[in-house]
Design a protein around this motif. Sequence first.
Motif, PDB file in Angstrom:
ATOM      1  N   VAL A  52       2.814  40.885   0.211  1.00  0.00           N
ATOM      2  CA  VAL A  52       3.034  40.021  -0.950  1.00  0.00           C
ATOM      3  C   VAL A  52       2.011  38.887  -0.913  1.00  0.00           C
ATOM      4  N   PHE A  53       1.211  38.783  -1.987  1.00  0.00           N
ATOM      5  CA  PHE A  53       0.176  37.751  -2.048  1.00  0.00           C
ATOM      6  C   PHE A  53       0.441  36.846  -3.250  1.00  0.00           C
ATOM      7  N   ASP A  54       0.521  35.544  -3.000  1.00  0.00           N
ATOM      8  CA  ASP A  54       0.678  34.561  -4.067  1.00  0.00           C
ATOM      9  C   ASP A  54      -0.456  33.549  -3.959  1.00  0.00           C
ATOM     10  N   MET A  55      -0.971  33.108  -5.112  1.00  0.00           N
ATOM     11  CA  MET A  55      -2.051  32.118  -5.097  1.00  0.00           C
ATOM     12  C   MET A  55      -1.951  31.227  -6.336  1.00  0.00           C
ATOM     13  N   ASN A  56      -2.173  29.932  -6.133  1.00  0.00           N
ATOM     14  CA  ASN A  56      -2.230  28.975  -7.234  1.00  0.00           C
ATOM     15  C   ASN A  56      -3.592  28.296  -7.253  1.00  0.00           C
ATOM     16  N   LEU A  57      -4.147  28.164  -8.438  1.00  0.00           N
ATOM     17  CA  LEU A  57      -5.348  27.355  -8.651  1.00  0.00           C
ATOM     18  C   LEU A  57      -4.931  26.164  -9.506  1.00  0.00           C
ATOM     19  N   ASN A  58      -5.084  24.954  -8.955  1.00  0.00           N
ATOM     20  CA  ASN A  58      -4.572  23.746  -9.608  1.00  0.00           C
ATOM     21  C   ASN A  58      -5.705  22.787  -9.962  1.00  0.00           C
ATOM     22  N   TYR A  59      -5.539  22.112 -11.095  1.00  0.00           N
ATOM     23  CA  TYR A  59      -6.469  21.051 -11.503  1.00  0.00           C
ATOM     24  C   TYR A  59      -5.635  19.840 -11.908  1.00  0.00           C
ATOM     25  N   TYR A  60      -5.961  18.675 -11.303  1.00  0.00           N
ATOM     26  CA  TYR A  60      -5.230  17.432 -11.568  1.00  0.00           C
ATOM     27  C   TYR A  60      -6.151  16.442 -12.292  1.00  0.00           C
ATOM     28  N   HIS A  61      -5.569  15.670 -13.217  1.00  0.00           N
ATOM     29  CA  HIS A  61      -6.303  14.537 -13.786  1.00  0.00           C
ATOM     30  C   HIS A  61      -5.326  13.384 -14.023  1.00  0.00           C
ATOM     31  N   HIS A  62      -5.837  12.157 -13.872  1.00  0.00           N
ATOM     32  CA  HIS A  62      -4.994  10.963 -13.830  1.00  0.00           C
ATOM     33  C   HIS A  62      -5.328   9.999 -14.953  1.00  0.00           C
ATOM     34  N   THR A  63      -4.323   9.194 -15.343  1.00  0.00           N
ATOM     35  CA  THR A  63      -4.572   8.005 -16.134  1.00  0.00           C
ATOM     36  C   THR A  63      -4.795   6.840 -15.163  1.00  0.00           C
ATOM     37  N   GLU A  64      -5.180   5.682 -15.699  1.00  0.00           N
ATOM     38  CA  GLU A  64      -5.464   4.530 -14.842  1.00  0.00           C
ATOM     39  C   GLU A  64      -4.168   3.855 -14.399  1.00  0.00           C
ATOM     40  N   GLU A  65      -4.112   3.498 -13.109  1.00  0.00           N
ATOM     41  CA  GLU A  65      -2.959   2.749 -12.580  1.00  0.00           C
ATOM     42  C   GLU A  65      -3.097   1.305 -13.065  1.00  0.00           C
TER      43      GLU A  65
ATOM     44  N   THR B   5       0.835  -1.204   0.000  1.00  0.00           N
ATOM     45  CA  THR B   5       0.000   0.000   0.000  1.00  0.00           C
ATOM     46  C   THR B   5       0.864   1.246   0.000  1.00  0.00           C
ATOM     47  N   ILE B   6       2.000   1.182   0.709  1.00  0.00           N
ATOM     48  CA  ILE B   6       2.914   2.324   0.811  1.00  0.00           C
ATOM     49  C   ILE B   6       3.875   2.299  -0.364  1.00  0.00           C
ATOM     50  N   ASN B   7       3.835   3.323  -1.186  1.00  0.00           N
ATOM     51  CA  ASN B   7       4.744   3.440  -2.325  1.00  0.00           C
ATOM     52  C   ASN B   7       5.122   4.899  -2.538  1.00  0.00           C
ATOM     53  N   LEU B   8       6.395   5.121  -2.907  1.00  0.00           N
ATOM     54  CA  LEU B   8       6.826   6.484  -3.238  1.00  0.00           C
ATOM     55  C   LEU B   8       6.244   6.934  -4.575  1.00  0.00           C
ATOM     56  N   GLY B   9       6.150   6.027  -5.519  1.00  0.00           N
ATOM     57  CA  GLY B   9       5.603   6.359  -6.818  1.00  0.00           C
ATOM     58  C   GLY B   9       4.135   5.994  -6.920  1.00  0.00           C
ATOM     59  N   GLN B  10       3.493   6.449  -7.983  1.00  0.00           N
ATOM     60  CA  GLN B  10       2.070   6.154  -8.178  1.00  0.00           C
ATOM     61  C   GLN B  10       1.809   5.260  -9.383  1.00  0.00           C
ATOM     62  N   ASN B  11       2.871   4.893 -10.129  1.00  0.00           N
ATOM     63  CA  ASN B  11       2.782   3.892 -11.197  1.00  0.00           C
ATOM     64  C   ASN B  11       1.798   4.260 -12.306  1.00  0.00           C
ATOM     65  N   HIS B  12       1.584   5.528 -12.523  1.00  0.00           N
ATOM     66  CA  HIS B  12       0.781   5.954 -13.663  1.00  0.00           C
ATOM     67  C   HIS B  12       1.087   7.425 -13.947  1.00  0.00           C
ATOM     68  N   TRP B  13       0.820   7.832 -15.180  1.00  0.00           N
ATOM     69  CA  TRP B  13       0.997   9.238 -15.550  1.00  0.00           C
ATOM     70  C   TRP B  13      -0.166  10.059 -15.002  1.00  0.00           C
ATOM     71  N   TYR B  14       0.142  11.254 -14.535  1.00  0.00           N
ATOM     72  CA  TYR B  14      -0.927  12.196 -14.209  1.00  0.00           C
ATOM     73  C   TYR B  14      -0.421  13.620 -14.440  1.00  0.00           C
ATOM     74  N   PHE B  15      -1.364  14.561 -14.445  1.00  0.00           N
ATOM     75  CA  PHE B  15      -1.050  15.897 -14.955  1.00  0.00           C
ATOM     76  C   PHE B  15      -1.692  16.977 -14.087  1.00  0.00           C
ATOM     77  N   GLN B  16      -1.003  18.120 -14.030  1.00  0.00           N
ATOM     78  CA  GLN B  16      -1.478  19.260 -13.240  1.00  0.00           C
ATOM     79  C   GLN B  16      -1.470  20.511 -14.111  1.00  0.00           C
ATOM     80  N   HIS B  17      -2.567  21.256 -14.061  1.00  0.00           N
ATOM     81  CA  HIS B  17      -2.659  22.558 -14.719  1.00  0.00           C
ATOM     82  C   HIS B  17      -2.745  23.609 -13.618  1.00  0.00           C
ATOM     83  N   GLN B  18      -1.899  24.641 -13.708  1.00  0.00           N
ATOM     84  CA  GLN B  18      -1.815  25.624 -12.620  1.00  0.00           C
ATOM     85  C   GLN B  18      -1.942  27.043 -13.162  1.00  0.00           C
TER      86      GLN B  18
END
Length: 282
Positions: A171-184, A147-160
Amino acid sequence: MKRWIVTLGLALALAWTGPARAILVDPYDNVLAPDGFYGLGYFNYYTADELTGPDGEKAASIDLTATVGIARVLAYKTIGPVPLAFQVIVPFGKVEEDKILKEDSSGLGDIIFGPGVFFYANEASGTYLSYWFYAFAPTGEWDRNQTINLGQNHWYFQHQLAVNQMWQKFVFDMNLNYYHHTEEPDNDYKAPPRFELEASLAYQVTDKLILGVNGGGYWDLDEGEVDGSSVSETKAKRVQFGPTAGYQITDRLGANLRWTRDVSAANDTKGDDVWLRFSYAF
């Protein structure tokens, strides 16, 4: 609680607590830097003693720690009127759970890379707006029987979408992120799409010292899927908050220290997150 329920919960949680998760924003992160190369080194220590269920209540006591280093190289180059950037992020370290699963994973994490582009940069008004794309490659340590793994064994992507605004010494910084995954591929599990908000508000105390607060959270937008079928009560969320400090050691070398506490979570762990970052302008 049955062990398989805990295993599923931890598997969902570790999709976030792994080293490939988002690196929360620090003050001035979203300012356009001069053309050139920049190196950043992160040390991250995360510890959690609680796993929450779908309702946000405590589901189990755990003993989870993640000790991770991250090497990040950024390059900025203005081509014509458009400021562009490219980066490579390499995580490595160890994650372990010693109370229920008694498992650990160590070595290389999922390598991340991608470009960025600044839509608007105005030094006079202190306003910056940029878009960044991150591709997470399945290079991390993976054992299908754990169950414990450093990697996730699939591609996934982030748009920021990244924003910076300065008002006098604020000083104000803000990120809006959207993630989507392929199947493991080993477990046929597909993580749901995720929205994330990261923000930092800081005050420039002296020319070298800046102090502020940092916070953020994520919310899964759907349930996870196995073989294309929705798995109920797998939607997760988490909110964290804490102080941040930065110090400019020399003209080229800076350091940031950040601590956040998980104040709310569902289908995730609750704990403490410490980040130490050094940045250098070559």
